[in-house]
Design a protein around this motif. Sequence first.
Motif, PDB file in Angstrom:
ATOM      1  N   GLY A 479       0.806  -1.211   0.000  1.00  0.00           N
ATOM      2  CA  GLY A 479       0.000   0.000   0.000  1.00  0.00           C
ATOM      3  C   GLY A 479       0.840   1.262   0.000  1.00  0.00           C
ATOM      4  O   GLY A 479       0.532   2.249  -0.701  1.00  0.00           O
ATOM      5  N   GLU A 480       1.938   1.238   0.759  1.00  0.00           N
ATOM      6  CA  GLU A 480       2.822   2.406   0.801  1.00  0.00           C
ATOM      7  C   GLU A 480       3.538   2.603  -0.531  1.00  0.00           C
ATOM      8  O   GLU A 480       3.663   3.733  -1.021  1.00  0.00           O
ATOM      9  N   VAL A 481       4.017   1.506  -1.143  1.00  0.00           N
ATOM     10  CA  VAL A 481       4.714   1.611  -2.423  1.00  0.00           C
ATOM     11  C   VAL A 481       3.769   2.150  -3.498  1.00  0.00           C
ATOM     12  O   VAL A 481       4.142   3.017  -4.304  1.00  0.00           O
ATOM     13  N   ALA A 482       2.527   1.653  -3.523  1.00  0.00           N
ATOM     14  CA  ALA A 482       1.549   2.146  -4.495  1.00  0.00           C
ATOM     15  C   ALA A 482       1.272   3.631  -4.271  1.00  0.00           C
ATOM     16  O   ALA A 482       1.174   4.407  -5.233  1.00  0.00           O
ATOM     17  N   ALA A 483       1.149   4.036  -2.999  1.00  0.00           N
ATOM     18  CA  ALA A 483       0.901   5.452  -2.695  1.00  0.00           C
ATOM     19  C   ALA A 483       2.054   6.331  -3.182  1.00  0.00           C
ATOM     20  O   ALA A 483       1.834   7.408  -3.753  1.00  0.00           O
ATOM     21  N   ARG A 484       3.299   5.886  -2.977  1.00  0.00           N
ATOM     22  CA  ARG A 484       4.450   6.659  -3.457  1.00  0.00           C
ATOM     23  C   ARG A 484       4.449   6.769  -4.977  1.00  0.00           C
ATOM     24  O   ARG A 484       4.775   7.812  -5.540  1.00  0.00           O
ATOM     25  N   ASP A 485       4.071   5.667  -5.634  1.00  0.00           N
ATOM     26  CA  ASP A 485       4.068   5.674  -7.092  1.00  0.00           C
ATOM     27  C   ASP A 485       2.976   6.603  -7.627  1.00  0.00           C
ATOM     28  O   ASP A 485       3.183   7.309  -8.628  1.00  0.00           O
ATOM     29  N   ILE A 486       1.835   6.624  -6.973  1.00  0.00           N
ATOM     30  CA  ILE A 486       0.775   7.565  -7.358  1.00  0.00           C
ATOM     31  C   ILE A 486       1.256   8.993  -7.211  1.00  0.00           C
ATOM     32  O   ILE A 486       1.048   9.832  -8.101  1.00  0.00           O
ATOM     33  N   PHE A 487       1.916   9.284  -6.108  1.00  0.00           N
ATOM     34  CA  PHE A 487       2.402  10.649  -5.875  1.00  0.00           C
ATOM     35  C   PHE A 487       3.430  11.066  -6.917  1.00  0.00           C
ATOM     36  O   PHE A 487       3.440  12.218  -7.373  1.00  0.00           O
ATOM     37  N   SER A 488       4.279  10.126  -7.320  1.00  0.00           N
ATOM     38  CA  SER A 488       5.289  10.470  -8.323  1.00  0.00           C
ATOM     39  C   SER A 488       4.650  10.734  -9.679  1.00  0.00           C
ATOM     40  O   SER A 488       5.165  11.544 -10.459  1.00  0.00           O
ATOM     41  N   ALA A 489       3.519  10.065  -9.966  1.00  0.00           N
ATOM     42  CA  ALA A 489       2.869  10.239 -11.269  1.00  0.00           C
ATOM     43  C   ALA A 489       1.840  11.367 -11.276  1.00  0.00           C
ATOM     44  O   ALA A 489       1.717  12.084 -12.268  1.00  0.00           O
ATOM     45  N   GLN A 490       1.114  11.511 -10.167  1.00  0.00           N
ATOM     46  CA  GLN A 490       0.069  12.520 -10.110  1.00  0.00           C
ATOM     47  C   GLN A 490       0.111  13.202  -8.744  1.00  0.00           C
ATOM     48  O   GLN A 490      -0.726  12.941  -7.876  1.00  0.00           O
ATOM     49  N   PRO A 491       1.103  14.070  -8.531  1.00  0.00           N
ATOM     50  CA  PRO A 491       1.266  14.697  -7.223  1.00  0.00           C
ATOM     51  C   PRO A 491       0.120  15.662  -6.902  1.00  0.00           C
ATOM     52  O   PRO A 491      -0.576  16.148  -7.787  1.00  0.00           O
ATOM     53  N   THR A 492      -0.051  15.882  -5.612  1.00  0.00           N
ATOM     54  CA  THR A 492      -1.057  16.853  -5.172  1.00  0.00           C
ATOM     55  C   THR A 492      -0.535  18.260  -5.377  1.00  0.00           C
ATOM     56  O   THR A 492       0.639  18.494  -5.680  1.00  0.00           O
TER      57      THR A 492
END
Length: 494
Positions: A479-492
């Motif tokens: 879950g943490e790895v997926a969250a980091r990958d989301i942030f790298s692709a679509q940051p807030t």
Amino acid sequence: MNPQVTIVGAGFAGLSAAAHLGSRGYRVRILEKNAGLGGRARQFSEQGFTFDMGPSWYWMPEVFEQFFQNFGHSAADYYELVRLDPSYEVVFGAEDRVEVPATTAELFALFERLEPGSSANLRKFLDEAEYKYRVGINEFVQKPGHSILDFADRRVFQSVFRLQMLTDMATYVRRLFKHPQLIQLLEFPVLFLGATPANTPALYSLMNYADLQLGTWYPLGGMHRIIEGMAAVAREQGAEILTSQPVASVQTTDGEVRSVTTADGTVYPTDILLCAADYHHFEQEVLDPADRVYSEDYWRNRTMAPSSLLFYVGLDRKVPGLHHHTLFFDADFNRHAHDIYEEPKWPEDPLFYVCAPSVTDPGVAPPGCENMFFLLPLAPDLDDNPERREHYWNLMCDRLSQRIGFDIRPHVVYRRGYAHREFREDYNAYRGNAYGLANTLRQTAFLKPKLRSRKLKNLWYAGQLTTPGPGMPPSIISGEVAARDIFSAQPTHA
């Protein structure tokens, strides 16, 4: 406004991702199929007994602690941990039992007693296992696994041979130990990884380090206390958690997810979708065919970890001399493994496991009673019927009777069976599996189903069918790895 993330599934991976994404400013909503949180780590109560439905071994305590510390908390804020001593008992025969001690000195003495001179090799084995654990937890499993380039980092590449990715567990253990009971003791943790020790990379001796050195623990109140704590953290980070909301369809346009629709017809618009439920079901049954990355043939050719036949049992009396964890290895280990992995069928003479949490935690049973959990590992996708269940229930009770000196069956006041059918119904589990995708060499790291969809640019996955694999700690990390990958692709925007 910051992006809206919809997470499917409120198990370890989904709750972990929700907390990490919420802390980054995403608006997070979790849609959970079942009425309770936790996925396979759900809990239920009947007649004064409280039963954990799934995971019962608390290993790698630092992974849980790190999760809570990421958000300014400690695991102790949510539950009290007790270290078990002995960690567990292994039954090799009616009068042949080994208690695995919690202290290192007693562990070395145990090995010396069974195989004189083996303590030196145990030190070597544990030192190498610690190295694999440290590299595995801090480097290897932290990669999203998009491609082999994720592992091009020089530190990781240089570690490949020391990690023993190309040596199998059976060969590795037998180089160091000869006593059959020590071999079984060291091979048992990989039984649930989805292959025989001969087909499992020796990398996974890292689990022996987690077992024998870091110890076996138990959170008072049951394993579901971890889920309760993680859900509290996720909500604290702003996540909304909705139960009884199975996702029925996904609406997409121009290669992007636009919304999801639940079984009751509710439509939830979303900017990002993270599936932390069963990967196969979501891809093959929920997504439109044009949005699927993998074919049904691809999934059919995956090697799955085992399913299980479970019994949740309440007794009207205590069981003297019973330990929290008891492994029944009073049958042929290799034959049962063959019946799971090589030639899938119902085993003739199986190994099994009994957990009695009320030995440690009287609060999970009424006064003077015992709470017990039976687990028999099975091949996935077997034909399951009540007659088979009853046969194996009686088989396990007969062998337990030899261990404890009396028959528990007249004292059973509650019993519930659970196997392939329920895994499918409750979790949409592919082929009725209990433990996800097998950790074989060909299904490790970047060779697993991908964490990020190649068809839909705002769809991610987490959990036991993707990186890094099955189990509570790996799912939290997933879950943490997926969250980091989301942030790298679509940051807030924050």
